[in-house]
Design an enzyme around this catalytic site. Structure first.
Site, PDB file in Angstrom:
ATOM      1  N   GLY A 247      80.491   6.334  52.835  1.00 50.77           N
ATOM      2  CA  GLY A 247      80.170   4.900  52.800  1.00 50.77           C
ATOM      3  C   GLY A 247      79.482   4.476  51.513  1.00 50.77           C
TER       4      GLY A 247
ATOM      5  N   GLU B 121      61.335 -13.453  36.382  1.00 55.03           N
ATOM      6  CA  GLU B 121      62.667 -13.387  35.776  1.00 55.03           C
ATOM      7  C   GLU B 121      62.559 -13.611  34.271  1.00 55.03           C
ATOM      8  OE1 GLU B 121      66.074 -12.857  36.478  1.00 55.03           O
ATOM      9  OE2 GLU B 121      66.159 -13.316  34.336  1.00 55.03           O
TER      10      GLU B 121
ATOM     11  N   GLY C 106      69.064  -4.465  38.033  1.00 55.99           N
ATOM     12  CA  GLY C 106      70.490  -4.217  37.794  1.00 55.99           C
ATOM     13  C   GLY C 106      70.926  -2.787  38.037  1.00 55.99           C
TER      14      GLY C 106
ATOM     15  N   ASP D 259      82.604   0.816  40.891  1.00 55.81           N
ATOM     16  CA  ASP D 259      81.442   0.520  40.035  1.00 55.81           C
ATOM     17  C   ASP D 259      81.417   1.335  38.750  1.00 55.81           C
ATOM     18  OD1 ASP D 259      80.506  -1.265  41.895  1.00 55.81           O
ATOM     19  OD2 ASP D 259      78.538  -0.334  42.139  1.00 55.81           O
TER      20      ASP D 259
ATOM     21  N   HIS E 104      87.425 -29.193  63.007  1.00 54.39           N
ATOM     22  CA  HIS E 104      86.183 -29.959  63.165  1.00 54.39           C
ATOM     23  C   HIS E 104      85.433 -29.474  64.398  1.00 54.39           C
ATOM     24  CE1 HIS E 104      83.446 -33.354  63.163  1.00 54.39           C
ATOM     25  NE2 HIS E 104      83.688 -33.492  64.464  1.00 54.39           N
TER      26      HIS E 104
HETATM   27  P1  FAD Z   1      79.374   3.791  45.517  1.00 58.70           P
HETATM   28  O1  FAD Z   1      79.273   2.980  46.729  1.00 58.70           O
HETATM   29  O2  FAD Z   1      78.181   3.887  44.615  1.00 58.70           O
HETATM   30  O3  FAD Z   1      79.797   5.253  45.976  1.00 58.70           O
HETATM   31  C1  FAD Z   1      79.828   6.333  45.086  1.00 58.70           C
HETATM   32  C2  FAD Z   1      79.624   7.604  45.890  1.00 58.70           C
HETATM   33  O4  FAD Z   1      79.898   8.717  45.064  1.00 58.70           O
HETATM   34  C3  FAD Z   1      78.198   7.797  46.392  1.00 58.70           C
HETATM   35  O5  FAD Z   1      78.209   7.938  47.791  1.00 58.70           O
HETATM   36  C4  FAD Z   1      77.723   9.066  45.699  1.00 58.70           C
HETATM   37  O6  FAD Z   1      76.883   9.865  46.526  1.00 58.70           O
HETATM   38  C5  FAD Z   1      79.045   9.783  45.426  1.00 58.70           C
HETATM   39  N1  FAD Z   1      79.025  10.720  44.305  1.00 58.70           N
HETATM   40  C6  FAD Z   1      78.609  10.495  43.036  1.00 58.70           C
HETATM   41  N2  FAD Z   1      78.801  11.588  42.284  1.00 58.70           N
HETATM   42  C7  FAD Z   1      79.348  12.540  43.080  1.00 58.70           C
HETATM   43  C8  FAD Z   1      79.777  13.873  42.868  1.00 58.70           C
HETATM   44  N3  FAD Z   1      79.711  14.452  41.661  1.00 58.70           N
HETATM   45  N4  FAD Z   1      80.282  14.550  43.928  1.00 58.70           N
HETATM   46  C9  FAD Z   1      80.374  13.980  45.134  1.00 58.70           C
HETATM   47  N5  FAD Z   1      79.984  12.705  45.386  1.00 58.70           N
HETATM   48  C10 FAD Z   1      79.485  11.993  44.365  1.00 58.70           C
HETATM   49  N6  FAD Z   1      78.572  -5.495  47.090  1.00 58.70           N
HETATM   50  C11 FAD Z   1      79.250  -6.424  47.793  1.00 58.70           C
HETATM   51  O7  FAD Z   1      80.452  -6.576  47.607  1.00 58.70           O
HETATM   52  N7  FAD Z   1      78.621  -7.213  48.725  1.00 58.70           N
HETATM   53  C12 FAD Z   1      77.287  -7.090  48.967  1.00 58.70           C
HETATM   54  O8  FAD Z   1      76.753  -7.802  49.820  1.00 58.70           O
HETATM   55  C13 FAD Z   1      76.553  -6.125  48.244  1.00 58.70           C
HETATM   56  N8  FAD Z   1      75.236  -5.960  48.470  1.00 58.70           N
HETATM   57  C14 FAD Z   1      74.555  -5.005  47.779  1.00 58.70           C
HETATM   58  C15 FAD Z   1      73.188  -4.868  48.008  1.00 58.70           C
HETATM   59  C16 FAD Z   1      72.465  -3.913  47.328  1.00 58.70           C
HETATM   60  C17 FAD Z   1      70.983  -3.765  47.594  1.00 58.70           C
HETATM   61  C18 FAD Z   1      73.130  -3.056  46.384  1.00 58.70           C
HETATM   62  C19 FAD Z   1      72.364  -2.001  45.635  1.00 58.70           C
HETATM   63  C20 FAD Z   1      74.474  -3.186  46.144  1.00 58.70           C
HETATM   64  C21 FAD Z   1      75.205  -4.169  46.835  1.00 58.70           C
HETATM   65  N9  FAD Z   1      76.575  -4.350  46.611  1.00 58.70           N
HETATM   66  C22 FAD Z   1      77.241  -5.315  47.298  1.00 58.70           C
HETATM   67  C23 FAD Z   1      77.313  -3.540  45.612  1.00 58.70           C
HETATM   68  C24 FAD Z   1      78.115  -2.415  46.300  1.00 58.70           C
HETATM   69  O9  FAD Z   1      77.253  -1.613  47.055  1.00 58.70           O
HETATM   70  C25 FAD Z   1      78.850  -1.584  45.266  1.00 58.70           C
HETATM   71  O10 FAD Z   1      79.621  -2.423  44.446  1.00 58.70           O
HETATM   72  C26 FAD Z   1      79.782  -0.555  45.925  1.00 58.70           C
HETATM   73  O11 FAD Z   1      79.058   0.326  46.741  1.00 58.70           O
HETATM   74  C27 FAD Z   1      80.548   0.250  44.859  1.00 58.70           C
HETATM   75  O12 FAD Z   1      81.406   1.139  45.491  1.00 58.70           O
HETATM   76  P2  FAD Z   1      81.886   2.497  44.775  1.00 58.70           P
HETATM   77  O13 FAD Z   1      82.773   3.168  45.767  1.00 58.70           O
HETATM   78  O14 FAD Z   1      82.394   2.200  43.430  1.00 58.70           O
HETATM   79  O15 FAD Z   1      80.555   3.360  44.553  1.00 58.70           O
END
Ligand code: FAD
Length: 463
Positions: free
Chosen positions: A33, A193, A260, A300, A432
């Site tokens: 997740g 900010e 950020g 990301d 509505h």
């Molecule tokens: P991630 O979710 O970061 O997943 C990457 C995974 O890779 C992690 O689980 C990590 O443990 C794993 N990993 C890394 N390196 C290795 C390795 N070498 N071997 C095995 N596993 C590894 N986005 C929205 O769209 N809506 C929202 O409401 C929203 N709210 C947010 C609130 C907060 C407080 C934060 C911090 C972020 C929020 N985001 C939101 C952003 C969103 O969480 C991210 O954009 C999203 O999780 C990115 O997905 P991803 O799969 O690219 O990476």
């Protein structure tokens, strides 16, 4: 195919690849997740939902429906949020298993294209490797940032005691969401900010209106300030910052650094292989291929719009491209939501961006004070703003502030993606009483007549 990282990018890629008939291994070092489910979207939105309940109860006292306001048990609220996250992680694990994705728990490291080792000692081979390692929190170099009580967004979700006064460094989307949560639970909140505005990316009209409503919610926002040190002060902390060349201090109980996130390769080792990077992010072509044959990247770690739905979109696409579909990425029309109180949701160009691009355009703004649903739920503060290209007549931006607007965003995103016009929205009967009628009224403004309030239409010439 082997996926490194089980966030909304990686696990979606794995599931889509299975549905296309591939053999898939998914390696994740923490919980399935990713940040979204464990430390981001889901825990924060669970809290936002409960806080909306708290705000409703406070309003119910004003309306004589309840005799007393709510007494929130903060520890129980946080425990409930954790229960939701755990249940969803379990469901996801189940989904992955049922789809016969091979799940490996551990840190994956790419040794060479096609070969990955896991810290458990296992060596895995795959024709295609997808890097979905996400991002990590970024904080500016700041003396005192390591003190107890200076928290990141991950730590603050583990609190069990409500702070009396919370200071948030950073007035962007995530900082503002946490400010709304803690203020509605009863904390006094101060946001510091650096820029002279908040919520960068949000249309300035809406950001200013949102800012104007903050103090009534117990949130003080100081803009144009540079925090340069945090020191211990009694049981709490003192934040030292500069505003207009003057040093100022602020006593507080806790500090949240909401400054950020940055792309993160997370020990995946692909940097050692000399993968091409751009501004600290993995560079990919339009099909999500990196500079190394057989290695792809999504989400990301690409450092584009860091949002879960973008990561998941990339995840589906990368699986399809590995299967040979040759689909280019279209992530130019991306919806964004700030789950603040009220919510802000937007897609496409802001008025400022349209002006900077030298376009000829018109804007239409309709107030929620002219919407029956907003009145009936006692939340008549908000606006719908549409931006239309004057040359083509197509909608190029939609910006909404008010209750449920995140749920309306799919409609305008589709409209922008498919090049629709205000007439397409007006020609469509909206239900509505709903907030969606206000969106239709904003579109009607562009055609010369909103019905339930005087909307405001403005025309801008090309630069
Ligand atoms: P991630 O979710 O970061 O997943 C990457 C995974 O890779 C992690 O689980 C990590 O443990 C794993 N990993 C890394 N390196 C290795 C390795 N070498 N071997 C095995 N596993 C590894 N986005 C929205 O769209 N809506 C929202 O409401 C929203 N709210 C947010 C609130 C907060 C407080 C934060 C911090 C972020 C929020 N985001 C939101 C952003 C969103 O969480 C991210 O954009 C999203 O999780 C990115 O997905 P991803 O799969 O690219 O990476």
């Amino acid at each position: 195919m082997l996926v490194i990282g089980g966030g909304p990018g990686g696990y979606v890629a794995a599931l889509r690849a299975r549905s296309l008939g591939m053999q898939v291994t998914l390696v994740e070092k923490e919980n399935l997740g990713g940040v979204c489910l464990n430390h981001g979207c889901i825990p924060t939105k669970t809290l936002v939902h409960h806080c909306e309940g708290v705000s409703w109860m406070k309003r119910a006292v004003d309306h004589g429906i309840l005799r007393e306001g709510p007494l929130v048990d903060f520890a129980a609220l946080m425990a409930d949020k954790t229960r939701v996250v755990r249940a969803m992680v379990e469901n996801l694990r189940d989904l992955v298993m049922r789809n016969r994705v091979r799940f490996v728990q551990g840190i994956a490291s790419v040794q060479e294209p096609g070969v990955v080792t896991v810290d458990s000692g296992e060596t895995l081979q795959a024709r295609h490797i997808v890097v979905a390692t996400g991002s990590r929190e970024w904080t500016p170099r700041l003396s005192g940032a390591e003190l107890p009580g200076v928290l990141g967004t991950r730590d603050i979700l583990e609190l069990t005691k409500l702070p009396e006064h919370l200071t948030i460094v950073g007035g962007g989307m995530i900082g503002q969401e946490f400010a709304s949560i803690f203020a509605s639970l009863g904390s006094r909140v101060t946001i510091l900010e650096a820029l002279d505005r908040i919520l960068v990316g949000v249309d300035l009209d809406l950001a200013k209106r949102y800012l104007a409503g903050l103090s009534a919610k117990g949130i003080e926002c100081r803009t144009g300030v540079m925090v340069h040190e945090i020191v211990k002060s009694g049981d709490g902390l003192r934040v030292i910052y500069v505003k207009s060349n003057q040093e100022k201090t602020l006593e507080t109980n806790l500090v949240l650094m909401a400054t950020g996130r940055r792309p993160h390769l997370g020990d995946s080792g692909v940097d050692r292989l000399g993968i091409r990077m751009e501004n600290g992010a993995v560079a990919v072509d339009e099909f999500l291929r990196t500079s190394i044959d057989g290695i792809w990247a999504i989400g990301d770690v690409l450092g584009r719009q860091m949002l879960a739905h973008v990561a998941s979109y990339h995840g589906e696409l990368v699986a399809e491209n590995i299967a040979g579909h040759q689909k280019p990425v279209h992530d130019d029309v991306v919806p964004s939501c700030a789950y603040t109180a009220p919510q802000i949701a937007w897609v496409g160009l802001t008025e400022e961006a349209a002006r900077a691009a030298g376009r000829a355009f018109r804007t239409s703004m309709f107030p929620l004070s002219g919407n029956g649903k907003a009145f009936s739920i006692d939340q008549p503060t908000g606006w719908m703003k549409l931006v239309e290209d004057s040359d083509t007549g197509r909608l190029i931006g939609a910006h909404m502030m008010g209750p449920y607007v995140s749920e309306l965003l799919g409609e305008v995103t589709l409209a922008l993606r498919k090049g629709m016009s205000a007439a397409d929205i007006v020609d469509t009967i909206h239900p509505h009483p709903t907030i969606s009628e206000a969106l239709r009224e904003a579109a009607a403004g562009l055609l010369g007549g909103s019905i339930h309030a005087a909307g405001r239409v403005r025309t801008f010439g090309p630069r």
